[in-house]
Design an enzyme around this catalytic site. Structure first.
Site, PDB file in Angstrom:
ATOM      1  CE1 TYR A   1      40.154  45.771  40.083  1.00 23.05           C
ATOM      2  CE2 TYR A   1      38.978  43.911  41.026  1.00 23.05           C
ATOM      3  CZ  TYR A   1      40.160  44.518  40.646  1.00 23.05           C
ATOM      4  OH  TYR A   1      41.350  43.864  40.854  1.00 23.05           O
TER       5      TYR A   1
ATOM      6  CG  ASP B   1      46.178  44.177  34.153  1.00 18.90           C
ATOM      7  OD1 ASP B   1      46.851  43.336  34.759  1.00 18.90           O
ATOM      8  OD2 ASP B   1      45.125  43.911  33.535  1.00 18.90           O
TER       9      ASP B   1
END
Length: 249
Positions: free
Chosen positions: A111, A52
């Protein structure tokens, strides 16, 4: 025709995410432009993870097809001479013609979400951490995080605009560590839904502040409703550490 795999790192602060879109410049757009300029071909990369706006990466993956004569391992060097300072090609290599970064048998993504937890912000960390001034209880965050490990329906932990009917994912491992004034949530799984890691981080921050008991994470999972999970943590704290292929967790 050869297929080239790139491992790409970037500071996503100045970009509107990975995927090309009309409202601003993206990582994919830069790669397409510079690879096309280098090879003299019309290149369109295929990315593994569509991060994003504002999200960072140390090991995103992309492929492209080319007839250029540059040795595969030298393409990274040639591209880095053209790239802006906030995008670096870490590695380039040739793969088989049918190799696809999103459709391998076993994919493990890792992540990290970074929280700067102090009384006042640190301007040097504003681009790479989310600032939380309230004390966070690390042990409670760890207890809450344990509920997301395993295979679950993560419908409560994805953006309502998620373009998939399958919201089941497997989280192999999640840790919460204190590194001086930073708290790092590290999560490893077989795939992640749109905003999933940031929503998990937002819930764990609320657990750490005492708004939720750790068991609330289990309850949110069971409800399978996005409205149960509360706010999405800011993008700048999130970094895609890496993607492993054809490996068990």
């Amino acid at each position: 025709m050869r297929r080239i795999k790139l491992t790409v790192a970037y500071d996503g602060t100045e970009y509107c995410g990975w995927q090309i879109q009309p409202n601003g410049i993206t990582i994919e757009e830069i790669l397409n432009r510079e690879i096309s300029s280098l090879t003299g071909e019309e290149i369109r990369v295929i990315g593994a993870s569509r991060t994003d706006s504002g999200v960072h990466a140390l090991g995103n993956v992309a492929v492209f097809d080319t007839e250029c004569s540059i040795p595969p391992e030298r393409i990274a060097y040639a591209l880095n001479r053209r790239m802006p300072d906030d995008i670096v090609i870490m590695k380039s290599e040739e793969v088989s013609h049918d190799w696809h970064p999103r459709y391998q048998d076993v994919i493990t993504k890792t992540y990290e979400y970074h929280i700067y937890n102090a009384d006042v912000p640190n301007p040097m960390k504003r681009r790479t951490t989310a600032f939380v001034s309230f004390p966070l209880d690390i042990e409670k965050m760890r207890e809450g995080a344990a509920y997301v490990v395993g295979e679950h329906d993560f419908a409560s932990f994805c953006n309502v605009r998620t373009n998939t009917n399958d919201t089941v994912r497997t989280v192999y491992e999640i840790t919460v560590e204190k590194r001086e004034d930073e708290i790092v949530i590290r999560i490893k799984g077989n795939g992640f839904l749109y905003n999933m890691v940031r929503i998990i981080a937002g819930v764990l921050i609320r657990v750490g502040r005492g708004f939720y008991e750790p068991e609330k994470v289990r309850d949110i999972l069971e409800e399978k409703k996005r409205t149960e999970a509360g706010v999405t943590a800011p993008p700048q704290g999130l970094v895609l550490i890496g993607i492993d292929y054809n490996k068990e967790n």
